[in-house]
Design a protein around this motif. Structure first.
Motif, PDB file in Angstrom:
ATOM      1  N   ALA A  66       9.828  -1.764  -1.943  1.00  0.00           N
ATOM      2  CA  ALA A  66       9.868  -0.584  -1.073  1.00  0.00           C
ATOM      3  C   ALA A  66      11.229  -0.466  -0.386  1.00  0.00           C
ATOM      4  CB  ALA A  66       8.757  -0.658  -0.028  1.00  0.00           C
ATOM      5  N   THR A 125       0.844  -1.193   0.000  1.00  0.00           N
ATOM      6  CA  THR A 125       0.000   0.000   0.000  1.00  0.00           C
ATOM      7  C   THR A 125       0.882   1.247   0.000  1.00  0.00           C
ATOM      8  OG1 THR A 125      -0.051   0.144   2.411  1.00  0.00           O
ATOM      9  CG2 THR A 125      -1.721  -1.253   1.349  1.00  0.00           C
ATOM     10  N   SER A 126       0.272   2.363  -0.262  1.00  0.00           N
ATOM     11  CA  SER A 126       1.015   3.626  -0.174  1.00  0.00           C
ATOM     12  C   SER A 126       1.505   3.863   1.250  1.00  0.00           C
ATOM     13  CB  SER A 126       0.144   4.790  -0.648  1.00  0.00           C
ATOM     14  OG  SER A 126      -1.042   4.881   0.129  1.00  0.00           O
ATOM     15  N   GLU A 127       0.733   3.378   2.224  1.00  0.00           N
ATOM     16  CA  GLU A 127       1.155   3.499   3.629  1.00  0.00           C
ATOM     17  C   GLU A 127       2.403   2.663   3.902  1.00  0.00           C
ATOM     18  OE1 GLU A 127      -2.867   4.878   3.218  1.00  0.00           O
ATOM     19  OE2 GLU A 127      -2.012   2.919   2.696  1.00  0.00           O
ATOM     20  N   ASP A 128       2.500   1.498   3.264  1.00  0.00           N
ATOM     21  CA  ASP A 128       3.697   0.674   3.401  1.00  0.00           C
ATOM     22  C   ASP A 128       4.923   1.424   2.870  1.00  0.00           C
ATOM     23  OD1 ASP A 128       2.440  -1.560   4.517  1.00  0.00           O
ATOM     24  OD2 ASP A 128       1.979  -2.418   2.547  1.00  0.00           O
ATOM     25  N   PHE A 129       4.780   1.991   1.680  1.00  0.00           N
ATOM     26  CA  PHE A 129       5.892   2.739   1.099  1.00  0.00           C
ATOM     27  C   PHE A 129       6.256   3.936   1.969  1.00  0.00           C
ATOM     28  CE2 PHE A 129       5.516   0.328  -2.807  1.00  0.00           C
ATOM     29  CZ  PHE A 129       6.783   0.416  -3.361  1.00  0.00           C
ATOM     30  N   ASP A 130       5.255   4.664   2.441  1.00  0.00           N
ATOM     31  CA  ASP A 130       5.523   5.817   3.301  1.00  0.00           C
ATOM     32  C   ASP A 130       6.282   5.399   4.550  1.00  0.00           C
ATOM     33  OD1 ASP A 130       4.288   7.571   1.595  1.00  0.00           O
ATOM     34  OD2 ASP A 130       2.391   7.624   2.707  1.00  0.00           O
TER      35      ASP A 130
END
Length: 226
Positions: free
Chosen positions: A144, A92-97
């Motif tokens: 990531a 998810t974008s949260e994982d990348f962040d």
């Protein structure tokens, strides 16, 4: 006696580096979200601070300590890392962040906070991975993590150029397989050729002497794939 800051000290290579530096007579500021493992070693000249390098309020604690207790920093080793092992389609974008916040932005902000305390002779050592090296073998599930560590390589090269006159020196080590908890997360069941203590000893020596020979360089520290 040198003043040394190390991140990611609760386990693995970072934990071993704290012990090696301290036993050699240097002062160490050990930063990790969990300070207990280092505190339990009860080493002289070692201060452990609970610090999430992704949080500005925690970085302020580091600056306050340096300004009040040391006044200067000789070596900064950015060793902390976060790894999420998932297929790209599931990230998810949260994982990348989350991964980039620790692996890249945490490095950026800690360097920014510590640079005013470092002299020309100082040395910033950033820890990357072979998976972040252009042209190296890549592995699924680590998009990531490896891409964030690739950014650290380029950041190191840029900072070395920007500070080549005033200092400090900046170098980056791309590590291959080392027997750590993080390796088990990335490659379950893999047996690495090097222990965390062996790699820690190498990084300690490089951080103390490498800036005499290198600046802005990527050194690939690997005898295997991965």
């Amino acid at each position: 006696m040198k003043n040394i800051i190390i991140t990611g000290t609760s386990r693995g290579i970072g934990y071993e580096m704290v012990s090696i530096f301290a036993k050699a007579g240097h002062r160490v500021l050990a930063l990790s979200r969990n300070e207990e493992p280092v505190e339990k070693m009860k080493l002289e000249n070692v201060t452990a601070i609970s610090c999430d390098i992704g949080k500005k309020q925690d970085l302020a604690k580091v600056s306050d300590f340096v300004s009040s207790q040391w006044e200067s920093v000789d070596i900064l080793i950015n060793n902390a890392g976060k790894l999420i092992n998932k297929p790209f389609a599931e990230l998810t974008s949260e994982d990348f962040d989350s991964v980039y916040k620790t692996n890249l932005m945490g490095v950026v902000e800690l360097i920014r906070n510590i640079l005013p305390y470092m002299r020309k002779e100082g040395h910033v050592v950033n820890i990357s991975t072979m998976g972040g090296v252009q042209g190296s073998v890549k592995f699924p599930g680590l998009s990531a993590y490896s891409s964030s560590k690739a950014a650290v390589i380029t950041l190191t090269e840029l900072l070395a150029e920007e500070y080549k006159e005033a200092g400090p020196s900046f170098n980056v080590l791309a590590l291959g397989a080392v027997q750590t908890e993080m390796l088990e997360e990335a490659f379950p069941g893999l047996k690495a050729p090097l222990s965390a203590e062996e790699m820690a000893a190498y990084i300690v020596n490089f951080s103390l002497t490498g800036n005499k020979f290198y600046n802005g360089k990527l050194l690939q520290v690997s005898s295997s794939t991965p």
